[in-house]
Design a protein around this motif. Structure first.
Motif, mmCIF file in Angstrom:
data_model
loop_
_atom_site.group_PDB
_atom_site.id
_atom_site.type_symbol
_atom_site.label_atom_id
_atom_site.label_comp_id
_atom_site.label_asym_id
_atom_site.label_seq_id
_atom_site.Cartn_x
_atom_site.Cartn_y
_atom_site.Cartn_z
ATOM 1 N N ARG A 55 0.725 -1.083 -0.125
ATOM 2 C CA ARG A 55 -0.013 -0.121 -0.017
ATOM 3 C C ARG A 55 0.776 1.173 0.027
ATOM 4 N NH1 ARG A 55 -4.542 0.624 4.819
ATOM 5 N NH2 ARG A 55 -5.283 -0.983 3.349
ATOM 6 N N LEU A 56 0.820 1.838 -1.184
ATOM 7 C CA LEU A 56 1.768 3.361 -1.209
ATOM 8 C C LEU A 56 0.561 4.410 -1.169
ATOM 9 C CD1 LEU A 56 4.109 2.214 -3.981
ATOM 10 C CD2 LEU A 56 4.283 1.920 -1.670
ATOM 11 N N VAL A 57 1.033 5.586 -0.640
ATOM 12 C CA VAL A 57 0.312 6.423 -0.608
ATOM 13 C C VAL A 57 1.123 7.868 -0.918
ATOM 14 C CG1 VAL A 57 -0.902 8.249 1.071
ATOM 15 C CG2 VAL A 57 -1.166 5.886 1.537
ATOM 16 N N ALA A 58 0.742 8.583 -1.979
ATOM 17 C CA ALA A 58 1.494 9.909 -2.390
ATOM 18 C C ALA A 58 0.637 11.071 -1.757
ATOM 19 C CB ALA A 58 1.582 9.617 -3.951
ATOM 20 N N VAL A 59 1.391 11.953 -1.105
ATOM 21 C CA VAL A 59 0.744 13.205 -0.372
ATOM 22 C C VAL A 59 1.330 14.222 -1.381
ATOM 23 C CG1 VAL A 59 0.591 14.527 1.790
ATOM 24 C CG2 VAL A 59 0.879 11.773 2.054
ATOM 25 N N SER A 60 0.457 14.956 -1.786
ATOM 26 C CA SER A 60 0.628 16.311 -2.747
ATOM 27 C C SER A 60 0.159 17.405 -2.063
ATOM 28 C CB SER A 60 0.063 15.762 -4.067
ATOM 29 O OG SER A 60 -0.057 17.243 -4.782
ATOM 30 N N ALA A 61 0.934 18.462 -1.879
ATOM 31 C CA ALA A 61 0.731 19.607 -1.342
ATOM 32 C C ALA A 61 0.480 20.625 -2.290
ATOM 33 C CB ALA A 61 1.573 20.152 -0.068
ATOM 34 N N GLY A 62 0.125 20.460 -3.425
ATOM 35 C CA GLY A 62 0.036 21.577 -4.363
ATOM 36 C C GLY A 62 -1.290 22.568 -4.408
ATOM 37 N N LEU A 63 -1.388 23.593 -4.732
ATOM 38 C CA LEU A 63 -2.422 24.410 -4.298
ATOM 39 C C LEU A 63 -3.282 24.566 -5.600
ATOM 40 C CD1 LEU A 63 -0.949 26.771 -1.674
ATOM 41 C CD2 LEU A 63 -2.358 24.651 -1.195
ATOM 42 N N SER A 64 -2.559 24.526 -6.868
ATOM 43 C CA SER A 64 -3.446 24.749 -8.043
ATOM 44 C C SER A 64 -3.729 23.544 -8.659
ATOM 45 C CB SER A 64 -2.246 25.490 -8.942
ATOM 46 O OG SER A 64 -1.193 24.879 -9.195
ATOM 47 N N LYS A 65 -4.624 23.846 -9.736
ATOM 48 C CA LYS A 65 -5.176 22.797 -10.685
ATOM 49 C C LYS A 65 -5.107 23.174 -12.068
ATOM 50 C CE LYS A 65 -8.025 20.042 -7.543
ATOM 51 N NZ LYS A 65 -9.464 19.316 -7.247
ATOM 52 N N PRO A 66 -4.212 22.568 -12.836
ATOM 53 C CA PRO A 66 -3.315 21.427 -12.690
ATOM 54 C C PRO A 66 -2.156 21.816 -11.749
ATOM 55 C CG PRO A 66 -3.295 22.349 -14.811
ATOM 56 C CD PRO A 66 -4.407 23.072 -14.173
ATOM 57 N N SER A 67 -1.565 20.955 -11.097
ATOM 58 C CA SER A 67 -0.610 21.224 -10.268
ATOM 59 C C SER A 67 0.798 20.320 -10.540
ATOM 60 C CB SER A 67 -0.988 20.792 -8.847
ATOM 61 O OG SER A 67 0.237 21.028 -7.934
ATOM 62 N N SER A 68 1.887 21.102 -10.828
ATOM 63 C CA SER A 68 3.271 20.528 -10.958
ATOM 64 C C SER A 68 3.480 19.494 -9.948
ATOM 65 C CB SER A 68 4.393 21.507 -11.134
ATOM 66 O OG SER A 68 4.492 22.373 -10.188
ATOM 67 N N THR A 69 3.146 19.778 -8.584
ATOM 68 C CA THR A 69 3.341 19.136 -7.444
ATOM 69 C C THR A 69 2.708 17.745 -7.739
ATOM 70 O OG1 THR A 69 3.715 21.125 -6.071
ATOM 71 C CG2 THR A 69 3.296 19.045 -4.823
ATOM 72 N N ARG A 70 1.416 17.754 -7.845
ATOM 73 C CA ARG A 70 0.586 16.595 -8.090
ATOM 74 C C ARG A 70 1.120 15.800 -9.319
ATOM 75 N NH1 ARG A 70 -4.629 14.231 -7.630
ATOM 76 N NH2 ARG A 70 -4.359 12.153 -8.614
ATOM 77 N N LEU A 71 1.319 16.420 -10.372
ATOM 78 C CA LEU A 71 2.182 15.835 -11.280
ATOM 79 C C LEU A 71 3.450 15.150 -10.930
ATOM 80 C CD1 LEU A 71 2.092 14.993 -14.414
ATOM 81 C CD2 LEU A 71 3.275 17.314 -14.925
ATOM 82 N N LEU A 72 4.133 15.759 -10.244
ATOM 83 C CA LEU A 72 5.425 14.983 -9.924
ATOM 84 C C LEU A 72 5.162 13.792 -8.995
ATOM 85 C CD1 LEU A 72 8.536 14.733 -9.772
ATOM 86 C CD2 LEU A 72 8.454 16.402 -7.985
ATOM 87 N N ALA A 73 4.143 14.108 -8.034
ATOM 88 C CA ALA A 73 3.798 12.800 -7.042
ATOM 89 C C ALA A 73 3.181 11.781 -8.034
ATOM 90 C CB ALA A 73 2.762 13.157 -6.189
ATOM 91 N N ASP A 74 2.557 11.768 -9.004
ATOM 92 C CA ASP A 74 2.037 10.960 -9.736
ATOM 93 C C ASP A 74 3.104 10.326 -10.622
ATOM 94 O OD1 ASP A 74 -0.637 11.344 -9.159
ATOM 95 O OD2 ASP A 74 -1.095 12.665 -10.813
ATOM 96 N N ARG A 75 4.083 10.953 -11.232
ATOM 97 C CA ARG A 75 5.130 10.325 -11.902
ATOM 98 C C ARG A 75 6.073 9.482 -10.918
ATOM 99 N NH1 ARG A 75 6.239 13.548 -16.685
ATOM 100 N NH2 ARG A 75 4.091 14.077 -17.586
ATOM 101 N N LEU A 76 6.129 9.776 -9.730
ATOM 102 C CA LEU A 76 7.071 9.024 -8.830
ATOM 103 C C LEU A 76 6.340 7.633 -8.476
ATOM 104 C CD1 LEU A 76 8.403 11.831 -6.468
ATOM 105 C CD2 LEU A 76 9.741 10.334 -8.283
ATOM 106 N N ALA A 77 4.997 7.797 -8.327
ATOM 107 C CA ALA A 77 4.177 6.767 -8.064
ATOM 108 C C ALA A 77 4.325 5.802 -8.994
ATOM 109 C CB ALA A 77 2.624 7.297 -7.765
ATOM 110 N N GLU A 78 4.168 6.168 -10.463
ATOM 111 C CA GLU A 78 4.121 5.274 -11.431
ATOM 112 C C GLU A 78 5.425 4.737 -11.678
ATOM 113 O OE1 GLU A 78 3.075 7.996 -14.666
ATOM 114 O OE2 GLU A 78 1.025 8.217 -14.064
ATOM 115 N N ALA A 79 6.444 5.543 -11.590
ATOM 116 C CA ALA A 79 7.741 4.897 -11.751
ATOM 117 C C ALA A 79 7.934 3.798 -10.688
ATOM 118 C CB ALA A 79 8.836 5.872 -11.574
ATOM 119 N N THR A 80 7.609 3.887 -9.348
ATOM 120 C CA THR A 80 7.633 3.030 -8.297
ATOM 121 C C THR A 80 7.051 1.808 -8.717
ATOM 122 O OG1 THR A 80 8.014 4.854 -6.582
ATOM 123 C CG2 THR A 80 7.433 2.649 -5.943
ATOM 124 N N SER A 81 5.757 1.995 -8.964
ATOM 125 C CA SER A 81 4.622 0.838 -9.184
ATOM 126 C C SER A 81 5.172 0.120 -10.388
ATOM 127 C CB SER A 81 3.330 1.297 -9.756
ATOM 128 O OG SER A 81 2.566 0.272 -10.009
#
Length: 275
Positions: free
Chosen positions: A47-73
Motif C-alpha cells: 500500500r503506497l500513499v502519495a501526499v501532494s501539497a500542491g495548491l493549484s489545478k493543474p499542479s506540477s506538485t501533483r504531477l510529480l507525485a503521480d510520476r514518482l508513484a508510476e515509476a515505483t509501481s
C-alpha cells in the motif's frame, strides 16, 4: 475521475477497495497507527500513499507525485510485486486541517487521509517550495501525526519550485521533518524546477524523467524487502540483503560485480597527469 474525501487512486492503478473514513478510531489529537485494521496477508499488494501539497489545478506538485508513484509501481511490477496507490490531495483538506488544529477532532475526510498515511507501507511526499521551505499546508498536515506513527515507514521525498536554487530545501527542511517522525527516508530525493518540465532541461543527467525513474527504482528496491503491513503494524523486511541497493549501493546478489581494488588509480598518478 470521481473524487471523494480528498483521496484519489492513481490513474494507472486499478483499485478494488475504496478508502472510507476511519470511523472506528476516536481521535482528540494527532494521528497514530491504527491497530486492528483489516489488511491482507503478507502476500498481498503493498500500500503506497502519495501526499501532494500542491495548491493549484493543474499542479506540477501533483504531477510529480503521480510520476514518482508510476515509476515505483512500474519497478515493483517488473519484480513481481503488486502495489495499490492512493493520492492524498492536501488542497482538498485545507479547511479540515485548520479545524483539526483548533478543535482536536478530525472531520471524516481528514480522518480517512490520516488513516491512509499512517497505515501505508510506503509514502511519496511532495511539497512546493514556499519561502525557502515546505508549504504551511504540508507542515500542518504532518503536525497532526504523532512522532512514532511513521516509525520505520519508507518515505520518498520530492519538491517543486521555480528555480533549481531552491533544491536544497529537500535536505534542510523535509528530511529533518521526517527524521523527527522516525521515518526511513530514501537517500535519493527529487526536485523539479519549472525548467525541468521543458525539453532538453538537465540533459547531462538525463533530465527529470531519468531522475524520477532512478528514485522510483531505488524506492521500489527498498519496498520489495518489506512484507505488507498486517493489523496496522509496520511491515517487516523479508531479508536485510534485499534492500542493500538503496541509494545507489549494489544488491547482495551483485556483490561479485564490484570492481577489484587493484583497478583504483593511485592519487599520486592522478596528480602527475596534471603537470
Amino acid at each position: 475521475m470521481e473524487r471523494t474525501s480528498g483521496i484519489t487512486p492513481a490513474s494507472t492503478v486499478t483499485r478494488t477497495n475504496a478508502v472510507t473514513p476511519a470511523t472506528t478510531v476516536t481521535r482528540t489529537s494527532g494521528a497514530t497507527r491504527t491497530r486492528g485494521a483489516t489488511r491482507t496477508s503478507g502476500a498481498g499488494p503493498l500500500r503506497l500513499v502519495a501526499v501532494s501539497a500542491g495548491l493549484s489545478k493543474p499542479s506540477s506538485t501533483r504531477l510529480l507525485a503521480d510520476r514518482l508513484a508510476e515509476a515505483t509501481s512500474r519497478e515493483l511490477a517488473d519484480r513481481d510485486r503488486k502495489a495499490e496507490i492512493e493520492v492524498v490531495e492536501l488542497r482538498d483538506l485545507a479547511v479540515e486541517i485548520a479545524n483539526h488544529l483548533v478543535t482536536g477532532f478530525p472531520a471524516p475526510a481528514l480522518s480517512a487521509a490520516l488513516k491512509a498515511v499512517t497505515e501505508a507501507d510506503g509514502l511519496i511526499v511532495v511539497s512546493p517550495v514556499f519561502a525557502g521551505s515546505y508549504s504551511g499546508l504540508f507542515k500542518s498536515f504532518f503536525d497532526l501525526i504523532e512522532p512514532d506513527a511513521l516509525a520505520g515507514t519508507p518515505v520518498l521525498l520530492a519538491a517543486t519550485g521555480g528555480t533549481a536554487r531552491h533544491s536544497l530545501m529537500v535536505e534542510h527542511a523535509m528530511r529533518p521533518l521526517f527524521s523527527y517522525l522516525h521515518a526511513l527516508t530514501l537517500p535519493t530525493a527529487v526536485f523539479a524546477a519549472t525548467d525541468d518540465w521543458g525539453a532538453g532541461a538537465d540533459a547531462y543527467a538525463g533530465g527529470l524523467p531519468a531522475r524520477i525513474d532512478r528514485a522510483g527504482g531505488e524506492f521500489a528496491r527498498l519496498l520489495r524487502g518489506l512484507t505488507p503491513a498486517t493489523n496496522g503494524d509496520v511491515g517487516e523486511r523479508d531479508d536485510p540483503g534485499e534492500t542493500a541497493g538503496v541509494g545507489g549501493a549494489r544488491e547482495s546478489d551483485d556483490a561479485d560485480d564490484v570492481d577489484d581494488v587493484d583497478d583504483v588509480v593511485p592519487f599520486e598518478r592522478l596528480l602527475a597527469n596534471l603537470k
